[in-house]
Write a protein that holds these residues in place. Structure first.
Motif, PDB file in Angstrom:
ATOM      1  N   GLY A 127       8.185   1.553  -4.387  1.00  0.00           N
ATOM      2  CA  GLY A 127       7.434   2.605  -5.056  1.00  0.00           C
ATOM      3  C   GLY A 127       8.057   2.971  -6.388  1.00  0.00           C
ATOM      4  O   GLY A 127       7.361   3.129  -7.399  1.00  0.00           O
ATOM      5  N   ALA A 128       9.387   3.097  -6.409  1.00  0.00           N
ATOM      6  CA  ALA A 128      10.069   3.383  -7.660  1.00  0.00           C
ATOM      7  C   ALA A 128       9.855   2.257  -8.668  1.00  0.00           C
ATOM      8  O   ALA A 128       9.648   2.494  -9.864  1.00  0.00           O
ATOM      9  CB  ALA A 128      11.561   3.598  -7.403  1.00  0.00           C
ATOM     10  N   VAL A 129       9.891   1.005  -8.176  1.00  0.00           N
ATOM     11  CA  VAL A 129       9.659  -0.141  -9.054  1.00  0.00           C
ATOM     12  C   VAL A 129       8.270  -0.075  -9.668  1.00  0.00           C
ATOM     13  O   VAL A 129       8.093  -0.254 -10.887  1.00  0.00           O
ATOM     14  CB  VAL A 129       9.860  -1.455  -8.281  1.00  0.00           C
ATOM     15  N   TYR A 130       7.254   0.197  -8.844  1.00  0.00           N
ATOM     16  CA  TYR A 130       5.881   0.284  -9.364  1.00  0.00           C
ATOM     17  C   TYR A 130       5.734   1.446 -10.353  1.00  0.00           C
ATOM     18  O   TYR A 130       4.905   1.383 -11.274  1.00  0.00           O
ATOM     19  CB  TYR A 130       4.891   0.466  -8.217  1.00  0.00           C
ATOM     20  N   ALA A 131       6.519   2.514 -10.162  1.00  0.00           N
ATOM     21  CA  ALA A 131       6.431   3.672 -11.062  1.00  0.00           C
ATOM     22  C   ALA A 131       7.186   3.441 -12.365  1.00  0.00           C
ATOM     23  O   ALA A 131       7.152   4.297 -13.260  1.00  0.00           O
ATOM     24  CB  ALA A 131       6.974   4.913 -10.352  1.00  0.00           C
ATOM     25  N   GLY A 132       7.878   2.310 -12.479  1.00  0.00           N
ATOM     26  CA  GLY A 132       8.664   2.025 -13.674  1.00  0.00           C
ATOM     27  C   GLY A 132      10.051   2.637 -13.641  1.00  0.00           C
ATOM     28  O   GLY A 132      10.813   2.512 -14.592  1.00  0.00           O
ATOM     29  N   ALA A 133      10.381   3.305 -12.529  1.00  0.00           N
ATOM     30  CA  ALA A 133      11.699   3.923 -12.381  1.00  0.00           C
ATOM     31  C   ALA A 133      12.695   2.905 -11.840  1.00  0.00           C
ATOM     32  O   ALA A 133      12.335   1.785 -11.476  1.00  0.00           O
ATOM     33  CB  ALA A 133      11.601   5.135 -11.449  1.00  0.00           C
ATOM     34  N   TRP A 134      13.940   3.298 -11.768  1.00  0.00           N
ATOM     35  CA  TRP A 134      14.994   2.426 -11.242  1.00  0.00           C
ATOM     36  C   TRP A 134      15.443   2.952  -9.890  1.00  0.00           C
ATOM     37  O   TRP A 134      16.107   3.991  -9.825  1.00  0.00           O
ATOM     38  CB  TRP A 134      16.203   2.395 -12.162  1.00  0.00           C
ATOM     39  N   PRO A 135      15.115   2.292  -8.804  1.00  0.00           N
ATOM     40  CA  PRO A 135      15.658   2.719  -7.511  1.00  0.00           C
ATOM     41  C   PRO A 135      17.167   2.497  -7.485  1.00  0.00           C
ATOM     42  O   PRO A 135      17.675   1.510  -8.022  1.00  0.00           O
ATOM     43  CB  PRO A 135      14.940   1.824  -6.506  1.00  0.00           C
ATOM     44  N   PRO A 159      11.157   0.861   7.234  1.00  0.00           N
ATOM     45  CA  PRO A 159      10.010   0.804   6.320  1.00  0.00           C
ATOM     46  C   PRO A 159      10.032   1.893   5.256  1.00  0.00           C
ATOM     47  O   PRO A 159       9.505   1.699   4.160  1.00  0.00           O
ATOM     48  CB  PRO A 159       8.807   0.936   7.247  1.00  0.00           C
ATOM     49  N   GLU A 160      10.660   3.036   5.568  1.00  0.00           N
ATOM     50  CA  GLU A 160      10.658   4.141   4.605  1.00  0.00           C
ATOM     51  C   GLU A 160      11.424   3.765   3.342  1.00  0.00           C
ATOM     52  O   GLU A 160      10.920   3.931   2.220  1.00  0.00           O
ATOM     53  CB  GLU A 160      11.255   5.400   5.244  1.00  0.00           C
ATOM     54  N   PHE A 161      12.648   3.270   3.507  1.00  0.00           N
ATOM     55  CA  PHE A 161      13.412   2.886   2.327  1.00  0.00           C
ATOM     56  C   PHE A 161      12.723   1.760   1.571  1.00  0.00           C
ATOM     57  O   PHE A 161      12.638   1.784   0.333  1.00  0.00           O
ATOM     58  CB  PHE A 161      14.830   2.452   2.713  1.00  0.00           C
ATOM     59  N   ALA A 162      12.235   0.753   2.282  1.00  0.00           N
ATOM     60  CA  ALA A 162      11.608  -0.385   1.622  1.00  0.00           C
ATOM     61  C   ALA A 162      10.429   0.068   0.758  1.00  0.00           C
ATOM     62  O   ALA A 162      10.293  -0.346  -0.406  1.00  0.00           O
ATOM     63  CB  ALA A 162      11.144  -1.413   2.655  1.00  0.00           C
ATOM     64  N   ASP A 171       0.837  -1.210   0.000  1.00  0.00           N
ATOM     65  CA  ASP A 171       0.000   0.000   0.000  1.00  0.00           C
ATOM     66  C   ASP A 171       0.869   1.257   0.000  1.00  0.00           C
ATOM     67  O   ASP A 171       0.619   2.208  -0.757  1.00  0.00           O
ATOM     68  CB  ASP A 171      -0.928   0.002   1.207  1.00  0.00           C
ATOM     69  N   ASP A 172       1.881   1.274   0.868  1.00  0.00           N
ATOM     70  CA  ASP A 172       2.754   2.448   0.948  1.00  0.00           C
ATOM     71  C   ASP A 172       3.541   2.628  -0.345  1.00  0.00           C
ATOM     72  O   ASP A 172       3.747   3.761  -0.812  1.00  0.00           O
ATOM     73  CB  ASP A 172       3.719   2.305   2.123  1.00  0.00           C
ATOM     74  N   ALA A 173       3.996   1.520  -0.930  1.00  0.00           N
ATOM     75  CA  ALA A 173       4.770   1.605  -2.163  1.00  0.00           C
ATOM     76  C   ALA A 173       3.930   2.150  -3.315  1.00  0.00           C
ATOM     77  O   ALA A 173       4.399   2.977  -4.114  1.00  0.00           O
ATOM     78  CB  ALA A 173       5.326   0.229  -2.518  1.00  0.00           C
ATOM     79  N   LEU A 174       2.687   1.710  -3.409  1.00  0.00           N
ATOM     80  CA  LEU A 174       1.814   2.208  -4.474  1.00  0.00           C
ATOM     81  C   LEU A 174       1.543   3.699  -4.304  1.00  0.00           C
ATOM     82  O   LEU A 174       1.494   4.451  -5.290  1.00  0.00           O
ATOM     83  CB  LEU A 174       0.501   1.423  -4.487  1.00  0.00           C
ATOM     84  N   ALA A 175       1.390   4.148  -3.062  1.00  0.00           N
ATOM     85  CA  ALA A 175       1.198   5.578  -2.827  1.00  0.00           C
ATOM     86  C   ALA A 175       2.447   6.360  -3.234  1.00  0.00           C
ATOM     87  O   ALA A 175       2.354   7.427  -3.862  1.00  0.00           O
ATOM     88  CB  ALA A 175       0.868   5.828  -1.358  1.00  0.00           C
ATOM     89  N   HIS A 176       3.631   5.832  -2.898  1.00  0.00           N
ATOM     90  CA  HIS A 176       4.865   6.496  -3.316  1.00  0.00           C
ATOM     91  C   HIS A 176       4.994   6.510  -4.840  1.00  0.00           C
ATOM     92  O   HIS A 176       5.485   7.491  -5.423  1.00  0.00           O
ATOM     93  CB  HIS A 176       6.077   5.790  -2.713  1.00  0.00           C
ATOM     94  N   SER A 227      13.624  15.051   1.893  1.00  0.00           N
ATOM     95  CA  SER A 227      13.577  14.024   2.927  1.00  0.00           C
ATOM     96  C   SER A 227      12.394  13.112   2.672  1.00  0.00           C
ATOM     97  O   SER A 227      11.390  13.517   2.080  1.00  0.00           O
ATOM     98  CB  SER A 227      13.443  14.661   4.313  1.00  0.00           C
ATOM     99  N   TRP A 228      12.515  11.866   3.109  1.00  0.00           N
ATOM    100  CA  TRP A 228      11.397  10.960   2.832  1.00  0.00           C
ATOM    101  C   TRP A 228      10.174  11.314   3.658  1.00  0.00           C
ATOM    102  O   TRP A 228       9.045  11.018   3.272  1.00  0.00           O
ATOM    103  CB  TRP A 228      11.792   9.507   2.967  1.00  0.00           C
ATOM    104  N   GLN A 229      10.368  12.005   4.787  1.00  0.00           N
ATOM    105  CA  GLN A 229       9.206  12.465   5.545  1.00  0.00           C
ATOM    106  C   GLN A 229       8.423  13.505   4.747  1.00  0.00           C
ATOM    107  O   GLN A 229       7.179  13.453   4.682  1.00  0.00           O
ATOM    108  CB  GLN A 229       9.658  13.055   6.891  1.00  0.00           C
ATOM    109  N   ASP A 230       9.144  14.454   4.115  1.00  0.00           N
ATOM    110  CA  ASP A 230       8.462  15.463   3.300  1.00  0.00           C
ATOM    111  C   ASP A 230       7.841  14.831   2.061  1.00  0.00           C
ATOM    112  O   ASP A 230       6.724  15.189   1.656  1.00  0.00           O
ATOM    113  CB  ASP A 230       9.438  16.566   2.888  1.00  0.00           C
ATOM    114  N   PHE A 231       8.553  13.888   1.455  1.00  0.00           N
ATOM    115  CA  PHE A 231       8.006  13.240   0.260  1.00  0.00           C
ATOM    116  C   PHE A 231       6.725  12.486   0.600  1.00  0.00           C
ATOM    117  O   PHE A 231       5.742  12.539  -0.155  1.00  0.00           O
ATOM    118  CB  PHE A 231       9.037  12.301  -0.349  1.00  0.00           C
ATOM    119  N   ALA A 232       6.722  11.795   1.744  1.00  0.00           N
ATOM    120  CA  ALA A 232       5.528  11.034   2.134  1.00  0.00           C
ATOM    121  C   ALA A 232       4.338  11.932   2.424  1.00  0.00           C
ATOM    122  O   ALA A 232       3.193  11.476   2.382  1.00  0.00           O
ATOM    123  CB  ALA A 232       5.844  10.166   3.352  1.00  0.00           C
TER     124      ALA A 232
END
Length: 576
Positions: A93-101, A85-88, A57-62, A155-160
């Motif tokens: 999320g990048a994978v689902y977006a088609g990007a390369w983490p 959990p943030e990095f994971a 769920d979190d990855a799809l939102a990212h 920061s991942w907090q701001d991105f989230a």
């Protein structure tokens, strides 16, 4: 306050061994069950249970946040790989977006802020991402690196906290790149290993079969997620094979190593855990005569004690057995392996239950056939069996001119299989140098015996200490910055010390005849290398024009090492 409970070791969904087309499909399936990641503090106390359904769920939102920022197929998203959990969720999320983490390292305890900013800047320049996302407490350093590289930093907090509007997500193809993996050691010459979904899942299936993953298996890890063993073996593999995993942060393990074994002991389902040799070493050294290991630890269920990422030392493994045998640890749980990021992870794995198997090899053979100096006794080294090739992987030993060698002949290790990388990102010259007709020249040296691979030395130029890779060029460059030295004056390589430990050695051509000045230079060189790499090294000053060169005039580190070990390069005696 509600008690936090770890995710279960078993649930109702049937086990699938990484038989998915893409990494996103693997998480989609794992999310149907109850298993997941579990994050523990420095004392091993559970602070967050993170089921695969929540991760998805979190990855799809990212992914939707990334799409809203214009990130799409093939774009790079750089992520500081802090265990949590943030990095994971950002990685997937990048994978689902088609990007390369692109996982990038955390700062180390040496070098300071400027060295870390410089390292990130070089890697950001290499992978050319659209964004760098980092923990808020690293905003000063990571943000500065992003600014210098001309990359958006957040920061991942701001991105989230950003909106995640509904948007269609691209359908991944198995031959799309899943992620970029950087070597931990290179700061001046980074190589981003491009790994496809197909290659990743092929390797995850191969090593899960090789380890004979069973119902009820559970993983414990402290390995960093910016290394291939930590990322692929201990983060992505649990997802693709539906295994619950428990994590300590790497820095917490470094402060309290025995917390790793405490966590294994407390969790009745723990059966799988990996470490480089130095992890076992530091735990064995922490055991005191007053410690009642049988009362504190229960390691009887530890079925697979994997070992890889650096040279495997049988004396350390024996010390670990002696330290923790009373706690139920079985020496046959040791599972040596060999792999590298360019093959995604695993190339060979010892069949479970066979433990550590060693052969004694003459140092003259290991040094390329260079005989010992006159009057010197032949020395032998114990070489560890690293197992059989994993499923779908072929291994050959070849001479320098590429000809296959017979059994027990030492040469370069080549491998071919479905999990070998497509190449280094935007580096066709480096790719062509190691990929030939589908075969990967690992650069490592070894021999085959009865279908098993024995590694006798790491990559020709790579120095690996405590599981970390160090490029000799970085060490040589550090010495070149000192007054009086220039390129070509320095050769860095790995040696085995009399205590059996791998350490860097630096040979430096010295032009001064003053003994006091030589001693000062040696100390300055040692301190400079420690500042840059965090390693203590052996420094030897040698006469001018001593270091050997190739026919094209390039420094030959391999020959310098062989001549030094055989006594044919004679350093100055600083004690005289």
């Amino acid at each position: 306050m509600t008690e936090i409970v770890v995710t279960p070791s078993d649930d109702a969904i049937p086990r699938r061994f990484s038989d998915f087309a893409t990494l996103g499909e693997a998480l989609d399936y794992a999310a149907k069950g109850l298993k997941g990641f579990n994050f523990h503090d420095a004392r091993g106390t559970l602070v967050r249970a993170y089921g695969y359904a929540e991760l998805r769920d979190d990855a799809l939102a990212h992914a939707r946040r990334m799409v809203a920022r214009g990130i799409g197929r093939g774009d790079r998203v750089a992520l500081i790989a802090e265990t949590g959990p943030e990095f994971a969720s950002l990685f997937f999320g990048a994978v689902y977006a088609g990007a390369w983490p692109v996982p990038l390292p955390l700062p180390t305890s040496f070098g300071g802020a400027s060295a870390y900013v410089d390292q990130l800047k070089v890697q950001l320049d290499s992978c050319d991402p659209l964004m760098l996302i980092y923990p808020a407490d690293l905003a000063a350093m990571a943000g500065e690196a992003a600014r210098q590289a001309g990359v958006v930093g957040i920061s991942w907090q701001d991105f989230a906290g950003e909106a995640a509007p509904d948007a269609p997500l691209p359908a991944a193809d198995p031959d799309d790149i899943a992620y970029l993996q950087y070597s931990s050691g290179s700061t001046r010459f980074p190589h981003g290993v491009a790994v496809t979904h197909r290659a990743l899942l092929n390797n995850l299936a191969a090593h899960s079969h090789g380890m004979l993953v069973r119902p009820g298996d559970r993983c414990v890890s402290w390995l960093p997620w910016y290394h291939d063993m930590g990322l692929v073996g201990c983060m992505l593999s649990p997802v693709a094979n539906q295994v619950s995993a428990d994590y300590l942060k790497t820095e917490d393990f470094a402060r309290r190593p025995l917390a790793w074994l405490d966590l294994i002991s407390r969790n009745p389902g723990t059966t799988l855990s990996y470490s480089p040799t130095f992890g076992y070493d530091i735990c064995a050294r922490r055991v005191s005569s007053q410690m009642h290991v049988a009362e504190r630890f229960d390691l009887s269920r530890w079925r697979v004690a994997g070992n890889g990422a650096d040279m495997i030392r049988p004396d350390v493994m024996q010390s670990f057995v002696e330290a923790f045998g009373d706690a139920g640890f079985n020496a046959r749980a040791f599972l040596p392996s060999y792999g590298l990021a360019e093959a995604t992870l695993a190339v060979t794995i010892m069949p479970p239950g066979e433990g550590i198997v060693v052969e004694m090899v003459a140092e003259s053979e290991l040094a390329g056939g260079t005989p010992p100096a006159a009057g010197a006794a032949e020395r032998f080294r114990a070489v560890v069996n690293c197992g059989r090739p994993v499923r779908d992987m072929a291994v050959e030993i070849r001479s320098d001119d590429g000809a296959p060698l017979p059994e027990r002949a030492i040469g370069k290790v080549w491998c071919r299989g479905g999990s070998v990388m497509t190449g280094y990102f935007r580096d066709p010259e480096a790719t062509a140098a190691c990929l030939v007709d589908g075969w990967l020249d690992t650069g490592d040296m070894g021999y085959m015996s009865g279908g098993y691979l024995y590694i006798v030395g790491r990559a020709k130029d790579m120095i690996i200490v405590n599981g970390k890779n160090h490029w000799p060029q970085d060490i040589e460059w550090a010495v070149e910055q000192l007054p009086g030295f220039k390129a070509g004056d320095i050769a860095a390589f790995a040696i085995t010390t009399p205590a059996g430990e791998e350490a860097p050695a630096v040979l430096v051509q010295c032009r001064t005849a003053d003994p006091a000045e030589r001693a000062r230079l040696r100390d300055a060189i040692r301190e400079r290398v420690r500042q840059v790499t965090g390693m203590n090294c052996v420094v030897e000053l040698v006469p001018p024009r001593t270091l050997p060169r190739t026919s094209s005039g390039k420094l030959s580190r391999t020959k310098a090492r062989n001549l030094y070990l055989s006594g044919q390069i004679r350093p100055y005696d600083l004690a005289a």
